[in-house]
Scaffold this motif. Sequence first.
Motif, PDB file in Angstrom:
ATOM      1  N   VAL A  64      37.337 136.867  63.973  1.00 18.18           N
ATOM      2  CA  VAL A  64      37.227 135.898  62.915  1.00 18.18           C
ATOM      3  C   VAL A  64      37.089 134.490  63.204  1.00 18.18           C
ATOM      4  O   VAL A  64      37.418 133.981  64.655  1.00 18.18           O
ATOM      5  N   SER A  65      36.872 133.594  62.639  1.00 18.20           N
ATOM      6  CA  SER A  65      36.854 132.116  62.861  1.00 18.20           C
ATOM      7  C   SER A  65      38.017 131.604  63.118  1.00 18.20           C
ATOM      8  O   SER A  65      39.037 132.047  62.466  1.00 18.20           O
ATOM      9  N   PRO A  66      38.091 130.523  63.822  1.00 18.86           N
ATOM     10  CA  PRO A  66      39.583 129.944  64.246  1.00 18.86           C
ATOM     11  C   PRO A  66      40.264 129.188  62.766  1.00 18.86           C
ATOM     12  O   PRO A  66      41.354 129.433  62.731  1.00 18.86           O
ATOM     13  N   GLN A  67      39.287 128.823  62.022  1.00 17.18           N
ATOM     14  CA  GLN A  67      39.808 128.466  60.880  1.00 17.18           C
ATOM     15  C   GLN A  67      40.614 129.736  59.879  1.00 17.18           C
ATOM     16  O   GLN A  67      41.772 129.467  59.310  1.00 17.18           O
ATOM     17  N   ALA A  68      39.977 130.935  60.127  1.00 12.97           N
ATOM     18  CA  ALA A  68      40.593 131.881  59.224  1.00 12.97           C
ATOM     19  C   ALA A  68      41.881 132.256  59.989  1.00 12.97           C
ATOM     20  O   ALA A  68      42.769 132.784  59.317  1.00 12.97           O
ATOM     21  N   ILE A  69      42.040 132.287  61.440  1.00 12.46           N
ATOM     22  CA  ILE A  69      43.089 132.431  62.128  1.00 12.46           C
ATOM     23  C   ILE A  69      44.291 131.462  61.733  1.00 12.46           C
ATOM     24  O   ILE A  69      45.351 131.905  61.432  1.00 12.46           O
TER      25      ILE A  69
END
Length: 154
Positions: A64-69
């Motif tokens: 998943v995206s770093p933002q979602a992480i």
Amino acid sequence: MTEAPHPDPLADSAPTAELLEALQPILRRIVAERTLSPGKVGILRHVAETGRASTAELAAAVQVSPQAISLATRELEDLALVRRIPDETDRRRTWIHPTEAGRARLAEEALAGRSWLYGVIQDRLTPAERRALTEAIPALRKLTATPEAEPPRG
């Protein structure tokens, strides 16, 4: 000289479609038994296995995206399941570590789905069907094995 036609990958797709139709409800039910999203369980599993991870490593591992992480780890941190610890040598980097509560919750999440699955296997399948299911497991594992581990076809 005519070229041989490429085989149609969907020509004999009945086993593929039937396998998907059989597995999807099982996987949905296992996930439904859990209280955390699959992404958060993936984060907890990764940091529990590795001891710590950066958000970039988690993004790659969970896909998943770093933002979602960042959002998911913040939510896990609010639940006291992970903690952020600044890197000792590079203050720009933060490591995500599992807490003991996080490790315990991961075990609970895994047990929730397994308990349901164990119960329905015992309640709904005959001994012969349970044996057939057990015998199918090596073939199912081959479906996700790395190509290097597979013997050549021929």
